[in-house]
Design an enzyme around this catalytic site. Sequence first.
Site, PDB file in Angstrom:
ATOM      1  N   ASP A 441       0.829  -1.203   0.000  1.00  0.00           N
ATOM      2  CA  ASP A 441       0.000   0.000   0.000  1.00  0.00           C
ATOM      3  C   ASP A 441       0.868   1.260   0.000  1.00  0.00           C
ATOM      4  O   ASP A 441       2.068   1.204   0.307  1.00  0.00           O
ATOM      5  CB  ASP A 441      -0.876  -0.045   1.263  1.00  0.00           C
ATOM      6  CG  ASP A 441      -2.203   0.668   1.103  1.00  0.00           C
ATOM      7  OD1 ASP A 441      -2.338   1.472   0.168  1.00  0.00           O
ATOM      8  OD2 ASP A 441      -3.096   0.420   1.940  1.00  0.00           O
ATOM      9  N   ASP A 505     -10.798   1.711  -3.404  1.00  0.00           N
ATOM     10  CA  ASP A 505     -11.316   1.425  -2.063  1.00  0.00           C
ATOM     11  C   ASP A 505     -12.835   1.420  -2.063  1.00  0.00           C
ATOM     12  O   ASP A 505     -13.449   1.220  -1.013  1.00  0.00           O
ATOM     13  CB  ASP A 505     -10.825   2.480  -1.068  1.00  0.00           C
ATOM     14  CG  ASP A 505      -9.448   2.140  -0.519  1.00  0.00           C
ATOM     15  OD1 ASP A 505      -8.968   1.019  -0.770  1.00  0.00           O
ATOM     16  OD2 ASP A 505      -8.855   2.999   0.161  1.00  0.00           O
TER      17      ASP A 505
HETATM   18  C1  DGJ Z   1      -5.817   1.719   2.058  1.00  0.00           C
HETATM   19  C2  DGJ Z   1      -6.189   0.547   1.197  1.00  0.00           C
HETATM   20  O1  DGJ Z   1      -6.649   0.979  -0.044  1.00  0.00           O
HETATM   21  C3  DGJ Z   1      -7.204  -0.300   1.926  1.00  0.00           C
HETATM   22  O2  DGJ Z   1      -7.635  -1.341   1.108  1.00  0.00           O
HETATM   23  C4  DGJ Z   1      -6.590  -0.809   3.193  1.00  0.00           C
HETATM   24  O3  DGJ Z   1      -5.534  -1.686   2.890  1.00  0.00           O
HETATM   25  C5  DGJ Z   1      -6.098   0.356   4.044  1.00  0.00           C
HETATM   26  N1  DGJ Z   1      -5.258   1.245   3.306  1.00  0.00           N
HETATM   27  C6  DGJ Z   1      -5.357  -0.139   5.244  1.00  0.00           C
HETATM   28  O4  DGJ Z   1      -4.823   0.891   5.967  1.00  0.00           O
END
Ligand code: DGJ
Length: 707
Positions: A441, A505
């Site tokens: 991430d 997301d």
């Molecule tokens: C952002 C990501 O896009 C989410 O899917 C998740 O992994 C969160 N970060 C976790 O902090």
Amino acid sequence: METTCQRLSSASADLIIKTHPHAEILYWGPRLQHFSPEYIASLARPVANGRLDVDSPVTLMAELSHGLFGSPGIEGHRQGLDGSPRFTTTSAIRDGESLTLIAEDSVAGLTLESQLVMSAAGVLKVRHGLRNLKPGAWQLDRLAVTLPIAERAGEIMAFHGRWTREFQPHRVSLAHDSYVIENRRGRTSHEHFPALIAGTPGFNENQGDVWGVHLGWSGNHRLRAEVKTDGRRYLQAEALWLPGEKTLEQGEMAWTPWLYASHSPRGLNGMSQQFHRFLRDEVIRFPQGARRPVHLNTWEGIYFRHDPDYILQMAEAAAQLGVERFIIDDGWFKGRNNDLAALGDWYLDEQKYPQGLTPLIARVNALGMGFGIWVEPEMINPDSDLFRAHPDWVLALPGYAQATGRHQYVLNLNIPAAFDYLVARLSWLLGDHAIEYVKWDMNRELVQPGHAGRAAADAQTRQFYRLLDTLRARFPAVEFESCASGGGRIDYEVLQRCHRFWASDNNDALERTTIQRGMSYFFPPEVMGAHIGHRRCHATFRQHSIAFRGLTALFGHMGLELDPVTAGAEEQAGYRHYSALYRQWRDLIHGGTQWRVDMPDRTTVAQGVVSDDQQQALFLVSQIAMPDYTLMAPLRVPGLDPLGRYRITLIDHPNIQLTGHGGHTMRKLPAWMEQPQVISGEWLQAAGLSLPILDPESAILIALTRE
Ligand code: DGJ
């Protein structure tokens, strides 16, 4: 005398380039039946009155020094000197369908190396490298790849977006001046996906000439479509450098990222199909095998609440639902109980996991699933042991307070000790545990990115690549997913080193329908992470049936993003059904040719995939809002063999409702849904297939099987 013209060909595309004395692309378009170098004489231009007395070519490097009067491909200087280079080709090296041109400006003291490669799929790759030959640093402000396009390209399609709403297409007319996309966010960005598509006005999925380009780069970038006042036009793309970021000492060389270009005379589908085929042929490699396993990611199920006993229950429930890979997300490392602290402290939280990760992983494996884990290595929270020990490891400029984003700073990967620390901690994680998959991430943008007082966004991006390359070399069997708050780092350069993208997301099936369609212009479904989320979507608070969520996730790399333990029996049955449907169809979806279908009613979104041997096809029709018309237009099914006869089967028809069951918009189904039919591919493509009238936010899945 050297040949002054070269031709790079694939079965579908041709590039004709004049190489001497100055390189100039003369043609980029469909494959020519006949070509002979003397033909290029037909393009010798007249000289207009009231201008220079000589012709001014749009050269390969697009130098201003030829009288370009447009956005140049190179800008820079040596303390104000040597600032208007003009390159003369010194050699052309041919290797199959690759061409390397070396050019020199002995006055400015620079050499240019241009690489052009025509792939078998018809995708053209181009990049330039610039070397400083003379003493004294040459300040490189811009170095771009410029591709001329035909004068009839009068419309541009580009993508805007934001967090939870990636890949939204928009159009602008291209008649005069420029259309420019600039990204200064330090990652590929949700906002400015690095691509431009130019085409004949009104181009659509199956019609029109289109020229699409994508810059393979995960940092700042600039893309431009420019019309010169003489009507010629070009697309241009480059890494965008902050002031003073790029200097070339004597002997040093800098490269542009690769530009990937696909022309299609058959609209956007043709362009995308070439991009997909190119990626499948040359870029995408799955160390664990091509069959993409069904994921379950714990994030929206438990967020930071990591309790191994409960996670084990989740894994047991997941295995019952057909999940094949189980991923624990954020919250497993020391002190990470919310998003305020602990990034950088890549040690297991022993309070949460007193027995370590190994028993959990072993149990997950025993349940028949692979194990994956989340990391965000490029970040550091001010509230972390790492920051307390090394406050100077932040990517920042001295003398300024650095802003936080999601309460975090960026770790300066240009500091060797910081880089080595990450290699060591991630090597512990991947070396000591049976981890087959990493969700990588990156959750904030770069502001005043600095190293040793100088701008360092470009350098940080390159160090990120180096870090991932180092780990991939050490752990070649591990798969990586590129995530940046969802789809903030999706591009072809990071795809050289990852195997999946977290597209967004936003797991709302309605939003995903447009996000995934936008992403499909450049990426095939097997690298597009698409998860079924909770009935009430956490990003939008909309509610969708399991059927709409399941079918929407089908045309990607499917997963679940929820807590399977607390899901009711009906929801669980749905998850089981859609993961089974995905496993049944994934070979076709991930191996066949993808088609987007233009429907006259914009509230209906249709797409499908046809196997390469045209024996099997699968089409999804999604209704994203109340239909404009009382009847849906027939689905004109593309990609079938006109001579073939296809049995039409309704695979999934959830929620199809007739009046009498609560006031829906349809009284009677189309005949083929009640009586099986076999129809010719030609007819299905030309005349089409009647569709049922769908309720908003529902979808159906139709298979066509050759008899
Ligand atoms: C952002 C990501 O896009 C989410 O899917 C998740 O992994 C969160 N970060 C976790 O902090």
